[in-house]
Design a protein around this motif. Structure first.
Motif, PDB file in Angstrom:
ATOM      1  N   PHE A 264       0.533   4.129  -3.524  1.00  0.00           N
ATOM      2  CA  PHE A 264       1.957   3.965  -3.819  1.00  0.00           C
ATOM      3  C   PHE A 264       2.827   4.221  -2.593  1.00  0.00           C
ATOM      4  CE2 PHE A 264       0.486   4.136  -8.194  1.00  0.00           C
ATOM      5  CZ  PHE A 264       1.233   3.106  -8.744  1.00  0.00           C
ATOM      6  N   LYS A 265       2.376   5.090  -1.708  1.00  0.00           N
ATOM      7  CA  LYS A 265       3.100   5.272  -0.447  1.00  0.00           C
ATOM      8  C   LYS A 265       3.027   3.996   0.385  1.00  0.00           C
ATOM      9  CE  LYS A 265       2.533  10.289  -0.123  1.00  0.00           C
ATOM     10  NZ  LYS A 265       1.885  11.412   0.594  1.00  0.00           N
ATOM     11  N   ARG A 266       1.866   3.357   0.357  1.00  0.00           N
ATOM     12  CA  ARG A 266       1.702   2.099   1.093  1.00  0.00           C
ATOM     13  C   ARG A 266       2.580   1.010   0.482  1.00  0.00           C
ATOM     14  NH1 ARG A 266      -1.979  -2.270   0.976  1.00  0.00           N
ATOM     15  NH2 ARG A 266      -2.399  -3.133   3.049  1.00  0.00           N
ATOM     16  N   LEU A 267       2.700   0.989  -0.844  1.00  0.00           N
ATOM     17  CA  LEU A 267       3.578   0.023  -1.492  1.00  0.00           C
ATOM     18  C   LEU A 267       5.019   0.201  -1.050  1.00  0.00           C
ATOM     19  CD1 LEU A 267       2.404  -0.310  -5.216  1.00  0.00           C
ATOM     20  CD2 LEU A 267       1.996  -1.862  -3.311  1.00  0.00           C
ATOM     21  N   GLU A 268       5.433   1.456  -0.884  1.00  0.00           N
ATOM     22  CA  GLU A 268       6.792   1.713  -0.403  1.00  0.00           C
ATOM     23  C   GLU A 268       6.972   1.170   1.007  1.00  0.00           C
ATOM     24  OE1 GLU A 268       9.532   3.010  -1.920  1.00  0.00           O
ATOM     25  OE2 GLU A 268       8.294   2.759  -3.721  1.00  0.00           O
ATOM     26  N   GLU A 269       5.936   1.308   1.838  1.00  0.00           N
ATOM     27  CA  GLU A 269       6.007   0.786   3.198  1.00  0.00           C
ATOM     28  C   GLU A 269       6.069  -0.744   3.172  1.00  0.00           C
ATOM     29  OE1 GLU A 269       5.985   0.734   7.404  1.00  0.00           O
ATOM     30  OE2 GLU A 269       6.416   2.302   5.942  1.00  0.00           O
ATOM     31  N   ILE A 270       5.279  -1.348   2.296  1.00  0.00           N
ATOM     32  CA  ILE A 270       5.314  -2.804   2.166  1.00  0.00           C
ATOM     33  C   ILE A 270       6.693  -3.268   1.703  1.00  0.00           C
ATOM     34  CG2 ILE A 270       4.414  -4.742   0.805  1.00  0.00           C
ATOM     35  CD1 ILE A 270       1.684  -3.330   0.861  1.00  0.00           C
ATOM     36  N   LYS A 271       7.259  -2.537   0.748  1.00  0.00           N
ATOM     37  CA  LYS A 271       8.593  -2.884   0.242  1.00  0.00           C
ATOM     38  C   LYS A 271       9.630  -2.807   1.355  1.00  0.00           C
ATOM     39  CE  LYS A 271      11.856  -1.616  -3.423  1.00  0.00           C
ATOM     40  NZ  LYS A 271      12.111  -0.670  -4.549  1.00  0.00           N
ATOM     41  N   VAL A 508      -4.895  -9.523  10.934  1.00  0.00           N
ATOM     42  CA  VAL A 508      -4.709  -8.252  10.237  1.00  0.00           C
ATOM     43  C   VAL A 508      -3.417  -7.631  10.757  1.00  0.00           C
ATOM     44  CG1 VAL A 508      -5.707  -5.991   9.725  1.00  0.00           C
ATOM     45  CG2 VAL A 508      -7.206  -7.959  10.103  1.00  0.00           C
ATOM     46  N   ASP A 509      -2.458  -7.367   9.855  1.00  0.00           N
ATOM     47  CA  ASP A 509      -1.174  -6.834  10.305  1.00  0.00           C
ATOM     48  C   ASP A 509      -1.215  -5.318  10.403  1.00  0.00           C
ATOM     49  OD1 ASP A 509      -0.798  -5.746   7.775  1.00  0.00           O
ATOM     50  OD2 ASP A 509       0.867  -7.060   7.221  1.00  0.00           O
ATOM     51  N   VAL A 510      -0.076  -4.723  10.724  1.00  0.00           N
ATOM     52  CA  VAL A 510      -0.004  -3.290  10.987  1.00  0.00           C
ATOM     53  C   VAL A 510      -0.363  -2.463   9.757  1.00  0.00           C
ATOM     54  CG1 VAL A 510       2.449  -3.045  10.401  1.00  0.00           C
ATOM     55  CG2 VAL A 510       1.430  -1.531  12.130  1.00  0.00           C
ATOM     56  N   LEU A 511      -0.258  -3.049   8.560  1.00  0.00           N
ATOM     57  CA  LEU A 511      -0.617  -2.342   7.329  1.00  0.00           C
ATOM     58  C   LEU A 511      -2.041  -2.666   6.871  1.00  0.00           C
ATOM     59  CD1 LEU A 511       2.682  -2.630   5.229  1.00  0.00           C
ATOM     60  CD2 LEU A 511       1.893  -0.740   6.655  1.00  0.00           C
ATOM     61  N   GLY A 512      -2.769  -3.415   7.703  1.00  0.00           N
ATOM     62  CA  GLY A 512      -4.145  -3.741   7.352  1.00  0.00           C
ATOM     63  C   GLY A 512      -4.281  -4.917   6.413  1.00  0.00           C
TER      64      GLY A 512
END
Length: 676
Positions: A264-271, A508-512
């Motif tokens: 969910f932290k990664r989802l926030e970064e994606i958002k 592959v982007d910065v978020l993998g």
């Protein structure tokens, strides 16, 4: 060895003789009760498939790395009886394949909860996905957010009950009879589609819940430890708006709460990196409802970045021996019949337009246009290879539910190139294309990528043009190039273009995250369809072969990925505004204007904020626009021909001579560095 005994080979190479019908769980228990408690699912492969040659071992290793099944490999329940000699792996929570099984089991837990709370619901299917799982359901009353919360709460109860997942087999006929009587029209459809008369079907039961399913599953619902019901979306049954409106409930699951929280932290970064949000915030592009979905309007700042991208690509093409061409946006329908697009790609093309002399179609591809340019004059072997490149606008009909900002659109610019060469030149040209693709990725800041070899499916010959032997030869050529370059790749049958196999490069982007952009395709079909020729050294006419390649993929999609990769904070060479100028007060405007002129003369893109606003407000505005450098100028700077530098991500760096700043800025432009 007794006929009642079988051989089981473990990953360490040891072989055990066990009774026929022994389960993977039994073997885990014989090794260690702690192992038996930790394993999630088993992977088996016929033992005869284990003894393979070195080349096959390498291919299997690559496939395993990417999570693919090879050599009859499959996942089975821990309770599945083993009835033949097999190689056995016991998968724990460290294995990606085990996570997919957990997620599929979580989908069954969710379906259990839904039927317990809303028994009138009819079930579709509930597969695992890369991000979690979903279940398609039919219910006349739409689910609400409160309903989703109740479903998640009941799921926790189902997990706490720790119900065993039990596989049951029954006749296809019984399954159809039972599901028909229950009104489960989607289950009836799946049984009819995926099985044939006389087959046995498998169901999985936990507690009072039962579902038509191939499995495998975790041992019990208690192994679904960390999950979340996420959202709901609508879809028509079988994609037909005349059918029932389904509801797709999405969820996700992980091995533990820590991994769930990290997700969910990664989802926030994606958002925070969403290119649609940043595109509006930074005024880069828009999609106008009055004009139509999937059509991009490039605003001045986005247009400037696009120009920079395209200028680099054109210059690099010319440096590498390509000739730039331009082809029309519409062409006669007959041309698309010759190319095969009318038959194999028609569903992705816009309907024909009837004009005064013939029917025309918007082009979905640039290749037929480049072929016509090749055919326009005779070619000799001395002319080959011929390399045509075009940043051409193409149009493809994407369904309304599939479009997504810049990433999936109806009109886009493809950095297309087509290479016409002799058979002996093909591998060298493909290798050069791969080298070009790597240069694109590195230049724009992507240092990691994955490679896939998309091939034909010999069982679906009607989906492709050309002979089986031609496909095999073309696929072998692509594989040879990848092998010689030492590039790990994953082979995917059935994913080739209708006219030939291809190499797909996923950055592959910065978020993998993986993004499909660059592609290099081998084509032996279109030269034959268009009867292309060249005169060989022997004086006879020969047929060239053809390479299609696109490296951005499309300018729109590549730009969308760039926005998200950099979160809108572009490297200086791409930034639409590279330097923002902030005079402290109106009396410093004259010096600021002089600084602007000198920076622009040095080739920099500069914006001067001459508004009657406070200095901090101006700095904040440039910061929100993610401008790489903000230069502040007051009395001290004007007196010494200096600027006070504020660098994106670093803050105030103090006063420096203007000439020194220009040297620094030009160095960043020349290196195309993403680090300021």
């Amino acid at each position: 060895m007794s006929e009642q005994m079988i051989k089981v080979q473990l990953p360490d190479g040891s072989v055990r003789e066990v009774s026929r019908g022994t389960s993977p769980y039994d073997i885990a228990m014989s090794i260690s009760p702690r192992l038996a408690a930790a394993v999630v699912v088993a992977r088996i492969r016929p033992l005869t498939a284990v003894a393979v040659g070195m080349a096959e071992e390498d291919e299997a290793s690559e496939a395993s790395m990417y999570g693919a099944a090879t050599g009859g490999e499959r996942l089975v329940d821990l309770t599945a009886p083993l009835n033949e000699d097999v190689a056995l792996e016991l998968l724990k929570e460290t294995d990606e394949a085990a996570l997919k099984v957990v997620r599929h089991s979580a989908a069954h837990v969710m379906a259990t909860a839904i039927l317990e709370l809303f028994p009138e619901t009819k079930l579709g299917h509930g597969p695992a996905t890369d991000a979690g799982f979903f279940y398609d359901v039919y219910r006349e009353t739409p689910f609400t957010e409160d309903d989703l919360a109740a479903i998640e709460k009941r799921m926790a109860e189902v997990v706490a009950r720790d119900e065993k997942f039990v596989r049951v087999e029954e006749s296809r006929e019984k399954g159809l009879t039972d599901y028909s009587a229950q009104g489960e029209f989607m289950k009836v459809h799946f049984i009819e589609k995926f099985t044939k008369p006389g087959d046995e079907i498998s169901l999985y039961r936990n507690g009072g819940f039962s579902d038509f399913c191939r499995g495998p599953h975790v041992p019990s619902t208690g192994r679904v430890k960390a999950f979340k019901v996420m959202s709901i979306a609508g879809a028509y049954w079988l994609g037909d708006e005349k059918n029932q409106q389904l509801q797709r409930i999405y969820g996700t699951a992980f091995f533990n709460a820590k991994e769930l929280d990290a997700y969910f932290k990664r989802l926030e970064e994606i958002k925070a990196r969403d290119h649609r949000v940043l595109g509006k915030q930074l005024d880069l592009f828009s999609i106008q409802e009055v004009a139509g979905a999937g059509l991009i309007f490039w605003h001045p700042k986005g247009g400037l970045i696009r120009k920079t991208m395209e200028d680099w690509m054109r210059d690099e093409c010319i440096r590498r021996g390509y000739e730039m061409v331009y082809t029309p946006h519409i062409m006669r329908r007959d041309l698309w019949k010759i190319s095969g697009h009318e038959g194999f790609y028609s569903q992705n093309m816009y309907p024909p337009m009837e004009l005064d002399d013939a029917e025309y179609r918007l082009k979905p591809m640039n290749c037929p246009g480049h072929i016509l340019i090749y055919k326009n004059s005779p070619k000799s072997y001395r002319d080959l290879p011929v390399r045509y490149a075009e940043l051409g606008n193409v149009y493809r009909y994407e369904r309304s539910g599939t479009m997504h900002g810049l990433l999936r659109v109806r009109g886009f610019t493809q950095d297309d190139a087509h290479i016409f060469c002799t058979p002996g030149q093909i591998e060298g040209e493909i290798e050069d294309c791969l080298d070009f693709a790597e240069a694109v990725l590195k230049t724009f800041g992507f240092n990691e990528y994955r490679v896939e070899l998309s091939m034909h499916d010999p069982n679906k010959a009607g989906d492709y043009v050309g002979k089986e032997s031609d496909w095999n030869n073309a696929e072998a050529a692509l594989k040879d190039v990848l092998t010689k370059r030492g590039v790990p790749f994953k082979s995917i049958p059935g994913e080739g273009a209708f006219y030939g196999p291809k190499i797909d490069i996923k950055l592959v982007d910065v978020l993998g995250r993986l993004w499909q952009l660059s592609t290099v395709q081998f084509d032996f079909n279109l030269p034959q369809r268009f009867e292309l020729e060249y005169k060989g050294e022997d004086g006879e006419l020969h047929r060239p072969v053809m390479v299609h390649r696109a490296l951005f993929g499309s300018v729109e999609r590549f730009f969308g990925v760039l926005i998200e990769h950099y979160a809108g904070a572009f490297p200086m060479w791409l930034a639409p505004v590279q330097v923002g100028l902030v005079p402290i007060s109106e009396k410093h405007l004259e010096y600021a204007a002089a600084v602007k002129a000198k920076l622009e003369a040095a080739g920099l893109r500069v914006e001067l904020d001459a508004r009657n606003e406070k200095m901090n407000a101006k700095i904040r505005e440039f910061t929100l626009q993610k401008v790489p450098f903000v230069l502040v100028m007051g009395d001290k700077e004007a007196a010494s021909e200096a600027v006070s530098v504020r660098t994106r991500g670093k803050g105030d760096e103090g006063s420096v001579a203007l000439v020194d700043f220009i040297v620094r800025a030009n160095g960043l432009l020349a290196s195309k560095s993403a680090v300021l």
